[in-house]
Write an enzyme that holds these catalytic residues in place. Structure first.
Site, short mmCIF file in Angstrom:
data_model
loop_
_atom_site.label_atom_id
_atom_site.label_comp_id
_atom_site.label_asym_id
_atom_site.label_seq_id
_atom_site.Cartn_x
_atom_site.Cartn_y
_atom_site.Cartn_z
N GLN A 99 1.06 -1.23 -0.01
CA GLN A 99 0.01 -0.03 -0.06
C GLN A 99 0.64 1.20 -0.04
O GLN A 99 0.34 2.43 -0.11
CB GLN A 99 -0.76 0.12 1.45
N ASN A 100 2.01 1.08 0.03
CA ASN A 100 3.17 2.07 0.38
C ASN A 100 3.34 2.53 -1.01
O ASN A 100 3.36 1.96 -1.89
CB ASN A 100 4.39 1.72 1.11
N HIS A 117 -1.39 1.30 -4.25
CA HIS A 117 -1.64 2.57 -4.13
C HIS A 117 -0.70 3.34 -4.98
O HIS A 117 -0.60 4.71 -4.74
CB HIS A 117 -1.66 3.16 -2.95
N CYS A 152 3.10 22.50 -20.07
CA CYS A 152 1.94 23.18 -20.56
C CYS A 152 1.83 24.23 -19.65
O CYS A 152 0.51 25.22 -19.71
CB CYS A 152 0.88 22.29 -20.63
N SER A 191 0.40 -3.10 8.76
CA SER A 191 -0.97 -2.44 8.05
C SER A 191 -1.94 -2.32 9.15
O SER A 191 -2.25 -3.53 9.76
CB SER A 191 -1.24 -2.82 6.85
N ASN A 216 2.62 -6.81 13.36
CA ASN A 216 2.08 -5.45 13.34
C ASN A 216 2.26 -4.77 14.96
O ASN A 216 2.21 -5.41 15.66
CB ASN A 216 0.64 -5.39 12.95
N GLU A 218 0.37 -2.88 16.55
CA GLU A 218 -0.79 -3.15 17.17
C GLU A 218 -1.65 -4.06 16.62
O GLU A 218 -1.40 -4.69 15.56
CB GLU A 218 -1.71 -1.86 16.82
N1 APR Z 1 6.46 -2.22 12.69
C1 APR Z 1 5.21 -2.82 12.48
N2 APR Z 1 4.06 -2.09 12.49
C2 APR Z 1 4.15 -0.87 12.62
C3 APR Z 1 5.18 -0.01 13.07
C4 APR Z 1 6.62 -0.87 13.11
N3 APR Z 1 7.82 -0.36 13.45
N4 APR Z 1 4.98 1.22 13.27
C5 APR Z 1 3.60 1.36 13.04
N5 APR Z 1 3.18 -0.07 12.70
C6 APR Z 1 1.68 -0.45 12.41
C7 APR Z 1 0.76 0.48 13.40
O1 APR Z 1 0.19 -0.02 14.63
C8 APR Z 1 -0.58 0.54 12.37
O2 APR Z 1 -1.40 -0.41 12.65
O3 APR Z 1 1.66 -0.02 11.11
C9 APR Z 1 0.14 0.43 10.98
C10 APR Z 1 -0.05 1.25 9.83
O4 APR Z 1 -1.46 1.48 9.47
P1 APR Z 1 -1.74 2.61 8.62
O5 APR Z 1 -1.12 3.69 9.39
O6 APR Z 1 -3.11 2.76 8.79
O7 APR Z 1 -1.35 2.57 7.36
P2 APR Z 1 -1.76 1.36 6.25
O8 APR Z 1 -2.50 0.34 6.54
O9 APR Z 1 -0.60 1.37 5.25
O10 APR Z 1 -2.83 2.27 5.67
C11 APR Z 1 -3.50 2.15 4.33
O11 APR Z 1 -4.47 4.20 3.94
O12 APR Z 1 -4.47 6.59 4.37
C12 APR Z 1 -4.32 5.40 3.42
O13 APR Z 1 -3.52 5.39 1.35
C13 APR Z 1 -3.05 5.10 2.45
O14 APR Z 1 -2.06 3.25 1.90
C14 APR Z 1 -2.33 3.80 3.09
C15 APR Z 1 -3.72 3.05 3.32
#
Ligand code: APR
Length: 249
Positions: A99-100, A117, A152, A191, A216, A218
């Site tokens: 998603q990154n 994305h 442009c 994620s 993750n 959390e």
């Molecule tokens: N290692 C593992 N997990 C981690 C770490 C780490 N060092 N730091 C944070 N996290 C976890 C957080 O606890 C959180 O649950 O990573 C997760 C990131 O979640 P989001 O911030 O919601 O990111 P993501 O799931 O990629 O978001 C999805 O949402 O805003 C849109 O387009 C954007 O691609 C993105 C999509």
């Protein structure tokens, strides 16, 4: 035991698939979106990351994107990215669906990266189709806000990321769904799994019989479906799993 369990699953995986989110790049200095210090704790995503907002006020979009874009351009892959690249090179996972938009998986040597994305490394003019690197546009942002298209002179230069309200890249989504349907191991890293259709990928994999590993910081909505759940930092946990895997010849 969970580290060893994850290592055993990945060692025997032949059609593994990884799905990553912002958490995998957190240790590279790029803030996540949700959770502690997340971008969406400071800004309303529908406001600053939707196509309607971009079209209504590109300058406001770029003011927010300038900061995050600068951090992403300066960021380097961390041990989590490197571990995933190694899992691919050793045949345990066949691809990373991400998603990154930061390009760090590719920088760390991952070959098959499915960008669900889009990519933040390129910018496209919505008027004339002109494309250039984000790095080039980033240099102009102190003088031009919003940045102008050099071809442009238009003001609708947009990073090639998928904003809320934009159609998903169908080829990438199809590829990720297909690999999920064939996966023997599904590895979710960093994620919150609240954004669809990306969050559908692990569900397809589990429904098709894959064993799931969730790493993750959390709890996630799919933890209960996983065989292994590790709440920790990806840059520490993934290398530990690699160390627990039998050395491949
Ligand atoms: N290692 C593992 N997990 C981690 C770490 C780490 N060092 N730091 C944070 N996290 C976890 C957080 O606890 C959180 O649950 O990573 C997760 C990131 O979640 P989001 O911030 O919601 O990111 P993501 O799931 O990629 O978001 C999805 O949402 O805003 C849109 O387009 C954007 O691609 C993105 C999509």
């Amino acid at each position: 035991m969970t580290i060893q369990h994850a290592a055993d699953l990945l060692s025997s995986a032949r059609r593994g698939l990884a799905l990553t989110g912002a958490g995998v790049s957190a240790e590279s200095g790029i803030p996540t979106f949700r959770g502690e210090g997340g971008l969406w704790t400071r800004y309303d995503p529908v406001k600053v990351a939707s196509i309607n907002y971009f079209m209504s006020d590109p300058a406001a979009y770029w003011k927010v994107s300038k900061e995050r874009g600068g951090v992403a351009l300066a960021a380097k892959p961390n041990p989590a990215h490197q571990a995933l690249a190694r899992l691919e090179s050793e045949g345990h996972i066949s691809a990373v669906a991400t998603q990154n938009t930061d390009g760090l998986h590719q920088d760390s040597g991952s070959k098959r990266v499915i960008e669900l994305h889009g990519s933040g490394r390129m910018v496209e003019c919505l008027d004339c189709g002109h494309r250039e690197s984000r790095a080039q546009v980033q240099k102009r942002l102190d003088d031009e806000m919003p940045p102008r298209c050099p071809a442009c002179s238009g003001t609708f230069l947009k990073p090639t990321v998928i904003l809320f309200g934009e159609p998903m890249p169908q080829v990438a989504v199809r590829e990720a769904f297909d690999l999920a349907g064939q996966a023997d191991v599904m590895l979710v890293v960093g994620s919150s799994l609240v954004v669809f259709p990306a969050a559908e990928v692990p569900l397809i994999a589990v429904r098709s019989g894959a064993a799931m590993i969730v790493i993750n910081a959390e709890p996630t909505p799919v933890d209960r479906l996983a065989e292994v759940v590790i709440h920790g930092r990806a840059g520490e946990v993934l290398p530990e799993i690699l160390r627990a895997m039998p050395i491949s010849a």
